[in-house]
Design a protein around this motif. Structure first.
Motif, short mmCIF file in Angstrom:
data_model
loop_
_atom_site.label_atom_id
_atom_site.label_comp_id
_atom_site.label_asym_id
_atom_site.label_seq_id
_atom_site.Cartn_x
_atom_site.Cartn_y
_atom_site.Cartn_z
N THR A 276 0.83 -1.29 0.12
CA THR A 276 0.17 -0.28 -0.10
C THR A 276 0.70 1.22 0.37
OG1 THR A 276 -1.75 -1.17 1.30
CG2 THR A 276 -1.89 1.36 0.78
N PHE A 277 1.80 1.35 0.31
CA PHE A 277 3.17 2.82 0.82
C PHE A 277 3.74 2.61 -0.28
CE2 PHE A 277 7.35 3.82 0.83
CZ PHE A 277 7.13 5.21 1.67
N VAL B 261 -4.51 -8.44 -2.61
CA VAL B 261 -4.71 -7.40 -3.34
C VAL B 261 -6.31 -6.75 -3.73
CG1 VAL B 261 -5.86 -7.12 -5.94
CG2 VAL B 261 -3.65 -8.17 -5.77
N GLY B 262 -6.84 -7.42 -2.75
CA GLY B 262 -8.23 -6.69 -2.26
C GLY B 262 -8.23 -5.85 -0.94
N MET B 263 -7.67 -6.04 0.17
CA MET B 263 -6.97 -5.35 1.22
C MET B 263 -6.06 -3.82 0.53
SD MET B 263 -5.80 -7.21 4.32
CE MET B 263 -7.84 -8.91 5.15
N VAL B 264 -5.18 -4.25 -0.60
CA VAL B 264 -4.86 -2.87 -0.88
C VAL B 264 -5.37 -1.82 -1.09
CG1 VAL B 264 -2.81 -2.05 -2.36
CG2 VAL B 264 -2.05 -4.25 -0.65
N PHE C 256 -6.39 5.32 3.44
CA PHE C 256 -5.85 5.15 5.00
C PHE C 256 -4.12 5.33 4.52
CE2 PHE C 256 -9.74 3.13 5.48
CZ PHE C 256 -10.38 3.73 6.66
N MET C 257 -3.65 5.22 3.52
CA MET C 257 -2.24 5.61 3.68
C MET C 257 -2.33 6.89 3.05
SD MET C 257 0.54 4.72 3.48
CE MET C 257 1.14 2.87 4.79
N VAL C 258 -2.85 6.73 1.21
CA VAL C 258 -2.20 8.36 0.50
C VAL C 258 -2.73 9.54 1.16
CG1 VAL C 258 -5.25 8.26 -0.18
CG2 VAL C 258 -2.79 8.72 -1.73
N MET D 150 -1.95 2.83 10.81
CA MET D 150 -3.32 2.62 10.19
C MET D 150 -3.36 1.36 9.10
SD MET D 150 -5.16 6.82 10.09
CE MET D 150 -6.56 5.91 10.11
N THR D 151 -2.55 1.01 8.19
CA THR D 151 -3.17 -0.25 6.99
C THR D 151 -2.58 -0.84 7.58
OG1 THR D 151 -2.30 1.99 5.66
CG2 THR D 151 -2.74 -1.10 4.91
N PHE D 152 -2.03 -1.17 8.53
CA PHE D 152 -1.40 -2.24 9.10
C PHE D 152 -2.52 -3.13 10.47
CE2 PHE D 152 0.36 -4.74 12.79
CZ PHE D 152 0.80 -5.86 12.42
N MET D 153 -3.33 -2.27 11.08
CA MET D 153 -3.76 -2.33 12.24
C MET D 153 -5.36 -3.18 11.37
SD MET D 153 -3.81 0.56 14.52
CE MET D 153 -5.39 -0.38 15.66
N LEU D 154 -6.26 -2.12 10.77
CA LEU D 154 -7.02 -2.26 9.22
C LEU D 154 -6.97 -3.99 8.66
CD1 LEU D 154 -8.08 1.28 7.91
CD2 LEU D 154 -9.23 0.30 9.83
#
Length: 294
Positions: free
Chosen positions: A88-89, A165-168, A174-176, A223-227
């Motif tokens: 995601t990053f 892929v779905g999670m990204v 929440f990353m951008v 945020m991304t890792f926790m979600l």
């Protein structure tokens, strides 16, 4: 606090503090304490609750260590969530940099709108859309076969790749936006000065942009890792036996096995993992709570 007192006055400040304290205590602290209490008690029928067998024990936590399948799924969830965060990053960093430093003021609102519009739809519907895209005879496989990149369709559904892929996609905002907020505050003159001194783009990003954006990177990763680690819908819809998520095990303990005590222990272990990840990210990027709050 002094700034809040000066701006809102003592009465309104007291109301704000009281509401925040009520929210934290009732929706965060008390549920967590109740979950810990559940996790430290054995699963007993109602007639034996409060009896001599209803004592505190760590057996529910030991179950994860003794159950090799659940332990393997737990470790797989940690690794896959970290991979989702990294991917995601990698996807969001160029987009955030372009929006913050390259895009013209007239086109920036349109770019933000295009990013946000798909997320007006419910997460389940967006996940079902990826279910159609990643299907064995879906558009993605048809396109890959049509372009000659593969000889026969690939089974994305039920595999870890489909879940990732779905999670990204689901957690991309929440990353951008944390990255955009951090990079936007960077003075463009620093980038121009580095270019004038002969620095390449890779060196500019490594020495100027990324160090400046560390608070935003930390927030986005947290945020991304926790979600991702706490996600249930995406792995349940896009995953399969080879890509089970730890949250699915927790769900099974609570709602299928009826063992709330064991489910609470597993949920608390996942909570400790997320808290540890937060502290690790803050230490890695050398940011404090004040930096993250910005």
């Amino acid at each position: 606090m002094s700034e809040v007192l000066r701006r809102y006055g003592p009465v309104l400040t007291a109301v704000i503090v009281a509401l925040c304290a009520f929210w934290v205590v009732m929706l965060v602290v008390l549920p967590q304490l109740l979950m810990i209490d559940f996790s430290l008690r054995p699963s007993l029928p109602p007639s034996r609750v409060g009896g001599p067998d209803d004592v505190y024990t760590v057996q529910n936590y030991v179950t994860l260590w003794n159950n090799t399948i659940h332990r393997s799924i737990f470790l797989q969830t940690i690794w896959a969530s970290a991979l989702v965060t990294a991917l995601t990053f990698a996807v969001c960093y160029p987009v955030a940099y372009f929006m913050a430093q390259v895009a013209k003021p007239k086109t920036l609102p349109l770019m933000i709108l295009l990013l946000v519009i798909p997320f007006w739809i419910n997460e389940l519907l967006r996940t079902f859309a990826w279910y159609i895209i990643l299907a064995f005879n879906g558009p993605l496989n048809q396109a890959l076969v049509g372009l000659g990149l593969i000889d026969q369709p690939i089974r994305f559904l039920g595999s870890p790749a489909g879940v990732i892929v779905g999670m990204v996609y689901v957690y991309i905002l929440f990353m951008v936006f944390p990255l955009y907020n951090a990079i936007e505050s960077l003075d463009r003159n620093q980038i121009e000065a580095a270019r004038d001194l002969g620095s390449g783009w890779l060196r500019i990003h490594r020495r100027i942009v990324i160090p400046h954006a560390k608070p935003g990177i930390a927030v986005g990763c947290i945020m991304t890792f926790m979600l991702a680690a706490g996600s249930y819908a995406v792995p349940a819809l896009l995953g399969g036996p080879s890509s089970r998520w730890f949250t699915e095990i927790i769900y099974n303990w609570f709602f299928e096995g009826g063992n709330w005590n064991q489910g609470a222990a597993y949920a608390f272990i996942l909570l400790v993992l997320c808290v540890g990840f937060i502290l690790g990210m803050m230490r890695l990027f050398k940011v404090g709570l004040t930096d993250v709050a910005k």
